[in-house]
Design a protein around this motif. Structure first.
Motif, short mmCIF file in Angstrom:
data_model
loop_
_atom_site.label_atom_id
_atom_site.label_comp_id
_atom_site.label_asym_id
_atom_site.label_seq_id
_atom_site.Cartn_x
_atom_site.Cartn_y
_atom_site.Cartn_z
N GLY A 54 74.53 66.98 20.26
CA GLY A 54 75.63 66.46 21.06
C GLY A 54 76.35 67.55 21.85
O GLY A 54 77.48 67.35 22.29
N SER A 55 75.69 68.73 22.01
CA SER A 55 76.27 69.80 22.85
C SER A 55 75.95 69.48 24.32
O SER A 55 75.05 70.05 24.92
CB SER A 55 75.67 71.17 22.48
OG SER A 55 75.94 71.48 21.14
N PHE A 56 76.69 68.55 24.86
CA PHE A 56 76.38 68.08 26.22
C PHE A 56 77.02 68.96 27.29
O PHE A 56 78.14 69.45 27.14
CB PHE A 56 76.89 66.64 26.40
CG PHE A 56 76.07 65.63 25.62
CD1 PHE A 56 74.83 65.24 26.07
CD2 PHE A 56 76.57 65.08 24.44
CE1 PHE A 56 74.08 64.31 25.36
CE2 PHE A 56 75.83 64.16 23.71
CZ PHE A 56 74.57 63.77 24.19
N VAL A 57 76.27 69.17 28.36
CA VAL A 57 76.80 69.83 29.57
C VAL A 57 76.41 68.97 30.76
O VAL A 57 75.42 68.22 30.71
CB VAL A 57 76.25 71.26 29.74
CG1 VAL A 57 76.71 72.18 28.63
CG2 VAL A 57 74.73 71.27 29.85
N TYR A 58 77.19 69.06 31.82
CA TYR A 58 76.87 68.27 33.01
C TYR A 58 75.71 68.91 33.78
O TYR A 58 75.68 70.13 34.00
CB TYR A 58 78.09 68.16 33.93
CG TYR A 58 79.16 67.23 33.38
CD1 TYR A 58 78.94 65.86 33.34
CD2 TYR A 58 80.37 67.74 32.91
CE1 TYR A 58 79.92 65.01 32.84
CE2 TYR A 58 81.35 66.90 32.40
CZ TYR A 58 81.11 65.52 32.37
OH TYR A 58 82.06 64.68 31.86
N LYS A 59 74.77 68.06 34.17
CA LYS A 59 73.61 68.53 34.92
C LYS A 59 74.06 69.17 36.25
O LYS A 59 73.47 70.15 36.71
CB LYS A 59 72.67 67.35 35.19
CG LYS A 59 71.25 67.74 35.52
CD LYS A 59 70.34 66.53 35.50
CE LYS A 59 68.92 66.93 35.89
NZ LYS A 59 67.99 65.79 35.86
N ARG A 60 75.12 68.61 36.80
CA ARG A 60 75.62 69.14 38.08
C ARG A 60 76.19 70.56 37.89
O ARG A 60 76.08 71.39 38.79
CB ARG A 60 76.68 68.21 38.66
CG ARG A 60 77.12 68.63 40.06
CD ARG A 60 77.66 67.47 40.85
NE ARG A 60 78.09 67.87 42.18
CZ ARG A 60 78.32 67.02 43.15
NH1 ARG A 60 78.13 65.73 42.98
NH2 ARG A 60 78.72 67.45 44.33
N GLU A 61 76.79 70.81 36.73
CA GLU A 61 77.32 72.15 36.46
C GLU A 61 76.18 73.18 36.43
O GLU A 61 76.32 74.30 36.95
CB GLU A 61 78.07 72.17 35.12
CG GLU A 61 78.71 73.51 34.81
CD GLU A 61 79.33 73.58 33.41
OE1 GLU A 61 79.76 74.67 33.02
OE2 GLU A 61 79.36 72.53 32.72
N ILE A 62 75.05 72.79 35.83
CA ILE A 62 73.86 73.67 35.80
C ILE A 62 73.42 73.99 37.23
O ILE A 62 73.15 75.14 37.58
CB ILE A 62 72.71 72.99 35.02
CG1 ILE A 62 73.10 72.78 33.56
CG2 ILE A 62 71.42 73.81 35.13
CD1 ILE A 62 72.16 71.88 32.78
N ALA A 63 73.40 72.94 38.06
CA ALA A 63 72.97 73.11 39.45
C ALA A 63 73.96 73.97 40.25
O ALA A 63 73.55 74.78 41.09
CB ALA A 63 72.79 71.75 40.11
#
Length: 416
Positions: free
Chosen positions: A287-296
């Motif tokens: 459940g260690s979620f990060v936003y895909k957009r933040e990665i981009a």
């Protein structure tokens, strides 16, 4: 294992991966690619040797893989040189035409290039290549091939590629320790260009960009000649480091996330899409979620910085926005999704993914941008070296420095 004198083997010593490509010169003059192998690299940092023992072990393993695949014994290799220690400087050489009839001969051109080389000596550095850009003959400017023309004063403008002597010695020592001879040392971006650029692109004006793990290399071509080269101390590995810091995770997890989720254009992604980091590492909490957009966004920022630095190099030679054949991106960093679209925004030029110009390659993985340098080494040597005489066109410094290196290495390990 058989040994064949018509075999050319290229070794690309990368920061993350060691790659070998083997080619065979056929009787009809064609080049046939017959083998390829790769091994994760150890003992190499930013394109330079940091541990000889580890590097020798990885290179030896890659040689054995290629030999098993092809049934050919490797006894000599063409190796690439890259890394942030490489320097490039412009230099001019001026000579008087020797013949009484004032006709320029090959020997005049060679003397002019020698003068250009001799004026660029730097402590602890040695010359890898002397790349002629253009010639002037008396009042005739920007001549491509002055041989056969008449004149009194011949001037050549060159770009000289220099390598730190200690790094050249360390790399050649690693090859020697594997029991293989060094056939030539080539500035890696020149080999890459040979693999991905057509003659037409070089004539029109183009920049080829190799985005490696630790460094980014570029070469600008115009009217068929190299106009400018540069090594930037930044690469796709910096994206991994940025992701590790931004996502507060390990380098290993960040690398896996980059390969699977990163993008060069954040605007193409939804603000709500999430990625669970536990999918990439058992050490991450579920459940260690990060936003895909933040990665981009992190990936895009670093890639944009790389492109701006490249554009600054183009500005130095007044070629920003002025290369008709555009920008050709290759190596591992060029595989980032939407990288071509981002590059078009920054450069305001046509942008293409650099893939091998050789069609119908027998090994699928050779069509990957990561293999272009190793493949290019084979193509470069096939094009520039006469296999009968060993003559290296316009770049004699390489063979000279390689011969010196062999003598130096033999003095370290005298035969019993």
């Amino acid at each position: 294992m058989v040994s064949n004198k018509n075999i050319i083997t290229g070794l690309d010593v990368g920061t993350n991966t060691i790659r070998i490509v083997m080619g065979q010169q056929l009787p009809d003059g064609r080049l046939k690619i017959i083998g390829a192998a790769e091994t994760p690299a150890e003992g190499i940092t930013r394109g330079s040797i940091s541990s000889i023992e580890d590097a020798v072990s990885c290179i030896s393993e890659t040689i054995e893989k290629c030999e098993r695949m092809t049934g050919q014994r490797i006894d000599k290799m063409v190796i690439d040189m890259s890394g942030s220690h490489i320097k490039t400087v412009n230099s001019k050489g001026v000579v008087a035409v020797a013949k009484a009839n004032e006709q320029v001969e090959d020997s005049d051109v060679e003397r002019a290039i020698d003068v250009a080389e001799s004026t660029t000596t730097m402590p602890n550095y040695e010359v890898l290549h002397v790349l002629p850009i253009s010639y002037n003959l008396d009042d005739q400017k920007n001549i491509k091939e002055p041989q056969g023309m008449s004149g009194v004063r011949l001037e050549v403008e060159t770009q000289v590629v220099l390598s730190l002597s200690s790094q050249t010695k360390n790399l050649t020592k690693c090859i020697y320790r594997t029991g293989v001879d060094t056939e030539a040392i080539v500035f890696s971006i020149l080999a890459t260009a040979e693999a991905v650029l057509s003659s037409k692109q070089k004539e029109l004006g183009v920049v080829v960009v190799d985005i490696g793990a630790a460094t980014t290399l570029l070469a600008v071509f115009e009217e068929g000649n190299v106009l400018h080269t540069a090594v930037l101390p930044i690469g796709s590995g910096h994206i991994t480091n940025d992701l590790a810091i931004g996502l507060k995770t390990s380098i290993e997890t960040a690398e896996a996330v980059k390969i699977d989720q990163a993008s060069a254009l954040a605007e193409t992604l939804s603000k709500r899409e999430e990625v669970d980091l536990h999918k990439y590492s058992e050490y991450e909490v579920k459940g260690s979620f990060v936003y895909k957009r933040e990665i981009a966004e992190i990936s895009e920022a670093r890639m944009e910085e790389i492109f701006i630095m490249i554009n600054d190099e183009l500005k130095k030679i007044d070629r920003d926005g002025k290369l008709p054949a555009g920008v050709v991106l290759t190596a591992g960093g060029a595989k980032l999704p939407h990288v071509v679209e981002l590059a078009k925004k920054v450069f305001q030029l046509p942008v293409f993914l650099g893939l091998p110009t050789i069609k119908d390659l027998p090994i699928d993985k050779l069509n990957d941008p990561e293999y272009t340098t190793a493949l290019g080494l084979v193509m470069w040597f096939d094009k520039n070296v006469d296999s009968n005489s060993g003559f290296l066109s316009n770049m004699s410094s390489i063979t000279q420095s390689t011969d010196k290196m062999k003598r130096w290495l033999k003095s370290l390990w005298p035969s019993s």
